[in-house]
Design a protein around this motif. Structure first.
Motif, PDB file in Angstrom:
ATOM      1  N   ALA A 136       0.833  -1.202   0.000  1.00 25.23           N
ATOM      2  CA  ALA A 136       0.000   0.000   0.000  1.00 25.23           C
ATOM      3  C   ALA A 136       0.870   1.257   0.000  1.00 25.23           C
ATOM      4  N   LEU A 137       1.958   1.232   0.739  1.00 19.80           N
ATOM      5  CA  LEU A 137       2.872   2.376   0.744  1.00 19.80           C
ATOM      6  C   LEU A 137       3.512   2.550  -0.624  1.00 19.80           C
ATOM      7  N   ARG A 175       2.250   1.881  -3.470  1.00 21.64           N
ATOM      8  CA  ARG A 175       1.255   2.500  -4.347  1.00 21.64           C
ATOM      9  C   ARG A 175       1.143   3.997  -4.072  1.00 21.64           C
ATOM     10  N   ARG A 176       1.189   4.379  -2.800  1.00 23.17           N
ATOM     11  CA  ARG A 176       1.101   5.801  -2.458  1.00 23.17           C
ATOM     12  C   ARG A 176       2.323   6.562  -2.977  1.00 23.17           C
ATOM     13  N   ALA A 207       2.056   6.941  -6.744  1.00 24.31           N
ATOM     14  CA  ALA A 207       0.985   7.853  -7.139  1.00 24.31           C
ATOM     15  C   ALA A 207       1.354   9.312  -6.884  1.00 24.31           C
ATOM     16  N   ALA A 208       2.283   9.544  -5.963  1.00 30.59           N
ATOM     17  CA  ALA A 208       2.651  10.918  -5.602  1.00 30.59           C
ATOM     18  C   ALA A 208       3.526  11.593  -6.646  1.00 30.59           C
ATOM     19  N   ASP A 238      -0.624   5.675   6.338  1.00 32.75           N
ATOM     20  CA  ASP A 238      -0.732   7.135   6.300  1.00 32.75           C
ATOM     21  C   ASP A 238       0.402   7.793   7.079  1.00 32.75           C
ATOM     22  N   PHE A 280       3.719   7.408   5.124  1.00 28.96           N
ATOM     23  CA  PHE A 280       3.739   8.257   3.931  1.00 28.96           C
ATOM     24  C   PHE A 280       3.904   9.727   4.319  1.00 28.96           C
ATOM     25  N   ARG A 315       6.917  12.306   3.206  1.00 27.22           N
ATOM     26  CA  ARG A 315       6.710  13.598   2.558  1.00 27.22           C
ATOM     27  C   ARG A 315       7.379  14.725   3.344  1.00 27.22           C
TER      28      ARG A 315
END
Length: 341
Positions: A207-208, A210-211, A214-215, A327, A330, A334
């Motif tokens: 899942a990470l 994918r994040r 996508a960023a 979350d 991620f 960031r």
């Protein structure tokens, strides 16, 4: 010349966190610093200009295929004799608190002075000439604690950064093999952890990934301890890495199966940021100056945090990485990238 033998025959991270101490010792005029390590962490000192000579200690359960216990013991005897012949002035037990095994090596060296650490209130040992007392372990970073060993030697410099040197030829070979040209950011996801409560599940890693993809454009280097999970010498995470790749179709994953510590160092050198649980790979990243998102389970973040690099530490009240959300990781990534929340 003052000849110093530093004894650090522990895990990968332990030796990396000792490199500021090595730098401070080697910076003294007329001092030569040699180090006793184990075969598992030996590559950490490759290319380190602060070290004149490396002695290798091999544990019996780390012996190579086809290597007998007698061969390992014979090598150990030769190492003892070589250390004894060297004529050391100072032996330093570079450990958060002295114990009998490294102290035996210090004694065998015949050094005139033996310097070691212990918690305040703990007794020393007749063989320790310079016993340094320190606050309870965990109340300060291990790098700071080890630097206390300098005081009896009249050295009072503050600890500098970690010092690790990836082999330039290995780095170039991996860069070419995996097409890493610097045109997009490269983020490492390091999957392996020795402690159960430090192991983030594959589903969240996927899942990470994918994040991250996508960023914005990026490459995701996947790192892990190679081998089978049931390997009695070095349990590995080949299955976990394969499961992550299978769960991440279409993502810019670059699984790099590093079969040696030198290869791991080269792979990490290629990355702009490393996301990993606390452990040896985390300290490799810090040693190479990489920003780190560090997932801590039931280890002490005050003592083991990434040293002297930008980092984000994630640790919950449960002291289990399974309680850390995608979350949260991620968002920490960031922040390290300089992006707004």
């Amino acid at each position: 010349m003052t000849r110093v033998l530093l004894i650090r025959r522990d895990n990968i991270g332990d030796l990396i966190l000792t490199t500021p101490l090595l730098r401070a010792l080697a910076a003294q005029p007329g001092w030569q610093v040699d180090v006793l390590v184990n075969s598992y962490n030996e590559a950490i000192l490759d290319g380190n200009p602060d070290v004149a000579r490396v002695y290798r200690y091999k544990k019996l359960h780390h012996r190579d295929a086809g290597e007998s216990a007698w061969q390992v013991i014979s090598e150990r005897i030769r190492t003892v004799l070589a250390i004894r012949r060297a004529g050391y002035d100072i032996a330093i037990v570079a450990k958060e608190a002295w114990d009998k095994r490294p102290l035996q090596w210090a004694t065998l060296s015949g050094a005139k002075r033996v310097v070691a650490l212990c918690d305040a209130g703990r007794p020393g040992h007749p063989r320790i000439t310079d016993l340094v007392t320190a606050p309870e372990f965990g109340s300060e970073h291990l790098v700071e604690r080890l630097h206390r060993l300098l005081a009896p030697l009249g050295i009072h410099s503050p600890p500098g950064p970690l010092r690790l040197f990836a082999d330039a030829l290995r780095v170039a070979a991996l860069r070419a093999e995996y097409g890493i040209d610097g045109s997009v950011p490269v983020y490492a996801l390091q999957l392996s952890a020795r402690k159960v409560k430090q192991r983030w599940p594959v589903e969240r890693l996927a899942a990470l990934a994918r994040r991250l993809a996508a960023a914005g454009p990026c490459q995701l280097v996947i790192l892990w301890s190679p081998g089978a999970a049931d390997d009695p010498r070095h349990p590995g995470d080949d299955d976990k890495a394969a499961a992550l790749v299978a769960a991440s179709p279409g993502l810019p994953l670059l699984p790099i199966r590093t079969t040696s510590l030198a290869e791991l160092m080269a792979a990490v050198q290629l990355c702009d940021q490393v996301i990993t649980a606390d452990g040896g790979a985390m300290h490799v990243a810090a040693g190479l100056g990489k920003p780190v998102v560090a997932l801590f389970g039931n280890s002490n973040a005050a003592a083991w945090a990434p040293w002297s690099v930008p980092h984000e530490i994630l640790q919950t009240e449960e002291r289990d990485v399974n309680a850390i959300s995608v979350d949260a990781v991620f968002a920490a990534h960031r922040r390290l990238c300089g992006a707004s929340d």
